[in-house]
Design an enzyme around this catalytic site. Structure first.
Site, PDB file in Angstrom:
ATOM      1  N   ASN A  59       0.184  -0.758  11.102  1.00 23.84           N
ATOM      2  CA  ASN A  59       0.111   1.116  12.465  1.00 23.84           C
ATOM      3  C   ASN A  59      -0.918   0.602  13.269  1.00 23.84           C
ATOM      4  OD1 ASN A  59      -0.952   0.462   9.971  1.00 23.84           O
ATOM      5  ND2 ASN A  59      -0.731   2.949  10.331  1.00 23.84           N
ATOM      6  N   GLU A  82       6.885  -0.521  10.711  1.00 23.76           N
ATOM      7  CA  GLU A  82       7.945  -0.914  10.708  1.00 23.76           C
ATOM      8  C   GLU A  82       8.447  -1.299  11.942  1.00 23.76           C
ATOM      9  OE1 GLU A  82       6.278   1.557   8.529  1.00 23.76           O
ATOM     10  OE2 GLU A  82       7.877   2.509   7.194  1.00 23.76           O
TER      11      GLU A  82
HETATM   12  N1  THU Z   1       3.063   5.272   8.830  1.00 24.59           N
HETATM   13  C1  THU Z   1       3.931   3.901   8.951  1.00 24.59           C
HETATM   14  O1  THU Z   1       3.041   2.845   9.661  1.00 24.59           O
HETATM   15  N2  THU Z   1       4.986   3.542   8.463  1.00 24.59           N
HETATM   16  C2  THU Z   1       5.648   4.678   8.011  1.00 24.59           C
HETATM   17  O2  THU Z   1       6.525   4.080   6.671  1.00 24.59           O
HETATM   18  C3  THU Z   1       4.988   6.153   7.631  1.00 24.59           C
HETATM   19  C4  THU Z   1       3.543   6.272   8.169  1.00 24.59           C
HETATM   20  C5  THU Z   1       1.952   5.177   9.714  1.00 24.59           C
HETATM   21  C6  THU Z   1       2.040   5.775  10.887  1.00 24.59           C
HETATM   22  C7  THU Z   1       0.781   6.524  10.762  1.00 24.59           C
HETATM   23  O3  THU Z   1       0.059   5.605  11.729  1.00 24.59           O
HETATM   24  C8  THU Z   1      -0.149   6.394   9.947  1.00 24.59           C
HETATM   25  O4  THU Z   1       0.946   6.331   9.017  1.00 24.59           O
HETATM   26  C9  THU Z   1       0.020   7.977   9.158  1.00 24.59           C
HETATM   27  O5  THU Z   1       1.042   8.588   9.122  1.00 24.59           O
END
Ligand code: THU
Length: 125
Positions: free
Chosen positions: A43, A56
């Site tokens: 992320n 993802e």
């Molecule tokens: N996030 C992801 O990368 N994948 C997930 O399945 C859930 C949430 C990230 C988005 C944001 O950067 C952080 O986690 C908090 O929500």
């Protein structure tokens, strides 16, 4: 899942590279395409939070943007107690390029296995 141990390692490495200064929630994802190519991503939370991206979605865009349009498996790692499942938007995106994709969510102490079909809302009768 084919190449599962490689995918797990790549997801852990991606989580270590996550850019999550706001949430501190470091997510790493990896995937395998039908022709056996492996991609990974994390992320990213820029200052303009609405421009941020989930791990993802990042990894699906990397694969599709590199010409691989069929995804068969996705692995998601978080250094947390509970495994992390993809958010609704990511589920929809994953299903477009991997309608039968297996999804393995894991942590240092637990794991959960689903298919993308398990995670999508069911059609109304
Ligand atoms: N996030 C992801 O990368 N994948 C997930 O399945 C859930 C949430 C990230 C988005 C944001 O950067 C952080 O986690 C908090 O929500």
């Amino acid at each position: 899942m084919e190449k599962e141990s490689i995918l797990k390692r790549r997801a852990v490495e991606a989580s270590e590279k996550a850019f999550a200064p706001h949430s501190k929630f470091k997510v790493g994802a990896s995937l395998i395409t039908e022709d056996g190519e492996v991609f990974s991503g994390s992320n990213v939370e820029p200052i303009t939070l609405s421009l941020g991206i989930c791990a993802e979605r990042n990894v699906v865009f990397q694969a599709v943007g590199s010409g691989h349009k069929k995804i068969t498996g996705i692995v998601i790692y978080t250094p947390t107690e509970e495994p992390t499942l993809p958010c609704g938007a990511c589920r929809e995106l994953i299903s477009e390029f991997g309608s039968d994709a297996e999804i393995l969510s894991f942590t240092p102490t637990s794991e959960e296995r689903n298919t993308i079909q398990d995670l999508l809302p069911k059609e109304l009768e």
